[in-house]
Design an enzyme around this catalytic site. Structure first.
Site, PDB file in Angstrom:
ATOM      1  CD  GLU A 104       0.128   1.921  -3.978  1.00 64.43           C
ATOM      2  OE1 GLU A 104      -0.193   1.784  -5.176  1.00 64.43           O
ATOM      3  OE2 GLU A 104      -0.672   1.739  -3.039  1.00 64.43           O
ATOM      4  CB  CYS A 105       1.648   6.948   0.384  1.00 62.81           C
ATOM      5  SG  CYS A 105       1.331   8.584   1.112  1.00 62.81           S
TER       6      CYS A 105
END
Length: 472
Positions: free
Chosen positions: A342-343
């Protein structure tokens, strides 16, 4: 079964009013008095729960009605609250500020209403006096069930306190629970990166000692505890996880070796929702932390990787220099090891990353793409993600909720999901998936689609079995 759960929501008319200062003061005061508090943060913010746990030393996690809905928020709250003497819930933004700036949904008020929690409003009284009465009256009466049961004045001089207290209680009948004066060197807005640095943690602990000393003088802690105790008992619901496709033996944690999920945790990768990690454990996974910055390879026991967000762009050189780790990650994922990224974790899997000064560094090179710093928020806010095709952990048209907040962007955002903002409906394509991985900017909230987490754990179990067979 009914459970007692004394609780308070600490809210404010808007950001910057002093609610974080008040929450830290209340928590440190409770700890100093020998009490066992639990802390919570309304909304998707990672920083405050990290601060509560790392610096103050009390258990903390997020509560979010957009992510989880009302019933699940109550149960996730009670998981922590039933073990605490008092739960302190820090609000987000202004008390009634919700989705898209036009709704009460997902506001602090929405969480307070869901939990039936008494609310203490923190009001900045530095440049106002009698006018505060109009503000308090408006906030209390804007909704009939506002739940506002007390007020704390921030930035108020001791000489003005008794007059403000008397005026408030006589005019409005709202109990005044104390005040905080203007305090030098107590700017809590600057906290964000220091939570993993020992020197920074020591600095914050010293500040909080000063704050706790002030709170003993100017906050009415017995009154706050009395108000918290007026919260009604809560019904403890079922603990079953609503997954459809997960083998029961995973949920039951039988004698077989549990799948090991290696979780990236260091100064560069630190953003995780506690309930996400707890859900993976409830589904049978064993979590094992490692550092992409400092370790030479992923843990040898690992059956899956979880690469969270954080600040990898500030550690580009360090991440690039750790070539053995980059090679270890690429080799493991190329062999089919399941991964959620994520991210910042997503950007780490790409070819190159740019730091805020424009310097470029090599990353794990598992995914195509180069990231770059935009100098402003690239995307921000809640999203609902609809799978555009069958992937590793989501099937076509299934929906999972998440949140974005990042200054970085990339030339390869992916198209596996359609992201859609609530209320406004603005949408765009995002994320990359394969046979065994998900990677994208959105931070996912796994309880909004437990099967996503369940499939991840199941694939980890399958990968681990196959890996062990090949070793013998």
């Amino acid at each position: 079964m009914k459970r007692q759960a004394p609780r308070l929501v600490i809210a404010a008319p808007g950001s910057g009013s002093g609610k974080t200062l008040a929450v830290c003061g209340i928590l440190t005061s409770l700890l100093a008095a020998g009490k066992k508090p639990a802390a919570f943060k309304c909304g998707p913010d990672y920083i405050d729960p990290m601060f509560h746990e790392t610096v103050i030393g009390t258990a903390s996690k997020n509560l979010d009605t957009f992510f989880a809905g009302e019933e699940l928020v109550r149960q996730l709250f009670l998981e922590e609250a039933k073990h605490a003497d008092l739960s302190v819930i820090e609000g987000v933004m202004g008390y009634y500020d919700g989705l898209a700036g036009t709704s009460l949904s997902a506001s602090t008020y929405d969480v307070a209403r869901t939990l039936e929690a008494p609310v203490i409003l923190v009001v900045d009284a530095a440049k106002t006096s009698v006018s505060v009465m109009a503000l308090l009256k408006g906030f209390r009466e804007f909704r009939r069930d506002s739940l506002i049961r007390g007020v704390i004045f921030n930035q108020l001089s001791p000489s003005r306190y008794e007059g403000m207290k008397q005026l408030t209680e006589e005019e409005l009948g709202i109990p005044v629970c104390g005040y905080l004066p203007k305090m030098e060197d107590m700017d809590l807005e600057s906290r964000h990166l220091g939570l993993v640095m020992p020197g920074e943690i020591r600095k914050w602990k010293e500040k909080l000692k000063k704050l706790e000393k002030q709170c003993r003088i100017s906050l009415d802690l017995p009154l706050l505890e009395k108000i918290a105790a007026t919260a009604p008992d809560m019904e403890e619901g079922e603990s079953d996880i609503p997954v459809k496709e997960i083998p029961q033996k995973l949920l039951q944690k039988d004698s077989q070796k549990p799948p090991v999920v290696a979780v990236a945790k260091d100064a560069a990768f630190s953003f995780y929702y506690k309930d996400n990690l707890r859900l993976l454990e409830k589904l049978g996974a064993q979590l094992l932390e490692f550092s992409p910055l400092n370790d030479r390879e992923i843990p040898r026991e690992a059956d899956a990787l979880l690469l969270g967000g954080g600040y990898p762009e500030l550690y580009g050189a360090h991440l690039e220099e750790n070539l053995p780790m980059r090679q270890s990650v690429k080799q493991a994922l190329s062999s089919g090891m399941p991964c959620m990224a994520e991210c910042g974790g997503f950007l780490y899997l790409q070819e190159e990353m740019e730091d805020p000064e424009g310097r470029r560094y090599k990353m794990a090179d598992f995914l195509p793409g180069k990231s770059f710093y935009k100098g402003r928020l690239s995307r921000f806010g809640y999203v609902s993600l609809t799978a555009q095709k069958d992937g590793a952990f989501a099937k076509e048209r299934e929906i999972i909720r998440g949140h974005e907040f990042h200054y970085m962007d990339t030339d390869a955002n992916g198209d596996a999901f359609q992201a859609c903002k609530p209320i406004t409906g603005r949408n765009w394509e995002c994320a990359v998936t394969g046979e065994s991985f998900y990677a994208g900017f959105p931070h996912l909230y796994l309880y909004s689609m437990p099967d996503f987490a369940g499939r991840f754990v199941r694939k980890a179990e399958e990968y681990g079995k196959n890996r062990r067979k090949q070793q013998f």
